[in-house]
Write an enzyme that holds these catalytic residues in place. Structure first.
Site, PDB file in Angstrom:
ATOM      1  N   HIS A 150     -32.438  86.077  23.305  1.00  0.00           N
ATOM      2  CA  HIS A 150     -32.086  86.188  21.877  1.00  0.00           C
ATOM      3  C   HIS A 150     -30.662  86.731  21.720  1.00  0.00           C
ATOM      4  O   HIS A 150     -29.885  86.233  20.904  1.00  0.00           O
ATOM      5  CB  HIS A 150     -33.018  87.170  21.156  1.00  0.00           C
ATOM      6  CG  HIS A 150     -34.450  86.734  21.041  1.00  0.00           C
ATOM      7  ND1 HIS A 150     -35.496  87.551  21.395  1.00  0.00           N
ATOM      8  CD2 HIS A 150     -35.007  85.583  20.578  1.00  0.00           C
ATOM      9  CE1 HIS A 150     -36.643  86.921  21.154  1.00  0.00           C
ATOM     10  NE2 HIS A 150     -36.381  85.724  20.667  1.00  0.00           N
TER      11      HIS A 150
ATOM     12  N   LYS B 212     -50.031  87.722  12.015  1.00  0.00           N
ATOM     13  CA  LYS B 212     -49.933  88.128  13.421  1.00  0.00           C
ATOM     14  C   LYS B 212     -49.908  89.641  13.530  1.00  0.00           C
ATOM     15  O   LYS B 212     -49.420  90.322  12.631  1.00  0.00           O
ATOM     16  CB  LYS B 212     -48.628  87.599  14.025  1.00  0.00           C
ATOM     17  CG  LYS B 212     -48.666  86.155  14.450  1.00  0.00           C
ATOM     18  CD  LYS B 212     -47.434  85.876  15.301  1.00  0.00           C
ATOM     19  CE  LYS B 212     -47.171  84.402  15.501  1.00  0.00           C
ATOM     20  NZ  LYS B 212     -45.853  84.168  16.118  1.00  0.00           N
TER      21      LYS B 212
ATOM     22  N   ARG C 122     -35.078  76.303  24.241  1.00  0.00           N
ATOM     23  CA  ARG C 122     -35.221  76.544  25.675  1.00  0.00           C
ATOM     24  C   ARG C 122     -35.621  75.283  26.415  1.00  0.00           C
ATOM     25  O   ARG C 122     -35.028  74.924  27.407  1.00  0.00           O
ATOM     26  CB  ARG C 122     -36.279  77.630  25.928  1.00  0.00           C
ATOM     27  CG  ARG C 122     -35.786  79.015  25.676  1.00  0.00           C
ATOM     28  CD  ARG C 122     -36.917  79.976  25.510  1.00  0.00           C
ATOM     29  NE  ARG C 122     -37.675  79.650  24.311  1.00  0.00           N
ATOM     30  CZ  ARG C 122     -38.620  80.417  23.793  1.00  0.00           C
ATOM     31  NH1 ARG C 122     -38.957  81.535  24.390  1.00  0.00           N
ATOM     32  NH2 ARG C 122     -39.241  80.071  22.690  1.00  0.00           N
TER      33      ARG C 122
ATOM     34  N   SER D  98     -40.479  86.575  24.534  1.00  0.00           N
ATOM     35  CA  SER D  98     -40.989  87.924  24.259  1.00  0.00           C
ATOM     36  C   SER D  98     -42.412  88.065  24.796  1.00  0.00           C
ATOM     37  O   SER D  98     -42.784  89.112  25.329  1.00  0.00           O
ATOM     38  CB  SER D  98     -40.996  88.192  22.756  1.00  0.00           C
ATOM     39  OG  SER D  98     -39.714  88.056  22.219  1.00  0.00           O
TER      40      SER D  98
HETATM   41  P1  ADP Z   1     -40.384  82.570  16.590  1.00  0.00           P
HETATM   42  O1  ADP Z   1     -41.699  83.281  16.447  1.00  0.00           O
HETATM   43  O2  ADP Z   1     -39.747  82.181  15.293  1.00  0.00           O
HETATM   44  O3  ADP Z   1     -40.351  81.459  17.622  1.00  0.00           O
HETATM   45  P2  ADP Z   1     -38.931  84.158  18.497  1.00  0.00           P
HETATM   46  O4  ADP Z   1     -38.524  85.577  18.365  1.00  0.00           O
HETATM   47  O5  ADP Z   1     -39.894  83.833  19.589  1.00  0.00           O
HETATM   48  O6  ADP Z   1     -39.448  83.747  17.079  1.00  0.00           O
HETATM   49  O7  ADP Z   1     -37.643  83.250  18.661  1.00  0.00           O
HETATM   50  C1  ADP Z   1     -36.641  83.152  17.693  1.00  0.00           C
HETATM   51  C2  ADP Z   1     -35.708  82.001  18.065  1.00  0.00           C
HETATM   52  O8  ADP Z   1     -35.047  82.302  19.304  1.00  0.00           O
HETATM   53  C3  ADP Z   1     -36.394  80.655  18.281  1.00  0.00           C
HETATM   54  O9  ADP Z   1     -35.535  79.635  17.842  1.00  0.00           O
HETATM   55  C4  ADP Z   1     -36.556  80.583  19.789  1.00  0.00           C
HETATM   56  O10 ADP Z   1     -36.619  79.256  20.246  1.00  0.00           O
HETATM   57  C5  ADP Z   1     -35.289  81.271  20.242  1.00  0.00           C
HETATM   58  N1  ADP Z   1     -35.425  81.861  21.568  1.00  0.00           N
HETATM   59  C6  ADP Z   1     -36.410  82.680  22.020  1.00  0.00           C
HETATM   60  N2  ADP Z   1     -36.202  83.015  23.299  1.00  0.00           N
HETATM   61  C7  ADP Z   1     -35.065  82.379  23.694  1.00  0.00           C
HETATM   62  C8  ADP Z   1     -34.329  82.296  24.930  1.00  0.00           C
HETATM   63  N3  ADP Z   1     -34.754  82.899  26.027  1.00  0.00           N
HETATM   64  N4  ADP Z   1     -33.206  81.541  24.938  1.00  0.00           N
HETATM   65  C9  ADP Z   1     -32.817  80.890  23.828  1.00  0.00           C
HETATM   66  N5  ADP Z   1     -33.457  80.917  22.651  1.00  0.00           N
HETATM   67  C10 ADP Z   1     -34.562  81.645  22.572  1.00  0.00           C
END
Ligand code: ADP
Length: 174
Positions: free
Chosen positions: A17, A41, A90, A128
């Site tokens: 992130h 959630k 990803r 996460s």
């Molecule tokens: P959500 O529940 O909206 O998917 P996340 O916190 O999991 O929220 O992710 C927010 C954004 O960041 C999403 O677009 C996700 O694809 C992106 N993201 C999460 N992890 C990574 C990573 N390791 N590299 C690039 N983008 C990521």
């Protein structure tokens, strides 16, 4: 003024992130990270903890702020005067879901564009939920998270190994 929002759960923020935040922040005047308060959630960290962790991790990025939000991303973007929504990709599995979201948002808010950043290869596997799973079984998570965040995750899973890590870290600080 170019303003973008970067919405997500960030439960907790990972280095993946943070990498997207750094790259997006260099392209806009303001980047507002939106921490989704999803009633459906049960997160590990409450919204204010997630906001605080993002602000700490992004301290060196002066044009990045974080705030909680509920409801539609496009409403959050409009409230903040944002022209862009930032998302990270990803793998192919992300692509289908993200494309659907972006197309839906585009129909509802044609004035707002979604910008996708492809992950830095070294973070392509990182999520996460994986980090939480590793920590829950006492594994080391410093490779995946900003240092201040790792400590907070260990506190949530007080296994023997994690308690030892917390004690060592506080010993090093003193
Ligand atoms: P959500 O529940 O909206 O998917 P996340 O916190 O999991 O929220 O992710 C927010 C954004 O960041 C999403 O677009 C996700 O694809 C992106 N993201 C999460 N992890 C990574 C990573 N390791 N590299 C690039 N983008 C990521």
């Amino acid at each position: 003024m170019r303003v973008a929002v970067y919405p997500g759960s960030f439960d907790p923020i990972t280095l993946g992130h943070l990498n997207i935040m750094e790259r997006a922040a260099s392209m806009v005047d303001r980047l507002i990270v939106g921490v989704l308060n999803n009633q459906a959630k049960t997160p590990l960290f409450d919204t204010s903890e997630r906001v605080a962790m993002i602000e700490e991790a992004a301290r060196s990025l002066p044009n990045v702020t974080a705030q909680p939000f509920e409801g539609l991303t496009i409403d959050f973007a409009r409230r903040n005067g944002a022209q862009f929504i930032v998302r990270g990709l990803r793998a192919i599995t992300d692509f289908e879901y993200e494309l659907q979201l972006a197309q839906t948002n585009r129909i509802m808010a044609p004035e707002i564009d979604t910008i996708f950043f492809t992950t830095e290869l070294k973070y392509a596997y990182l999520s996460s939920s994986t980090v939480k799973e590793v920590a829950c079984f006492g594994g080391e998570i410093e490779y995946f998270l900003p240092p201040s965040v790792a400590a907070r995750v260990y506190e949530k899973y007080p296994t023997q190994e994690n308690m030892k890590r917390i004690a060592e870290a506080s010993h090093e600080q003193n």
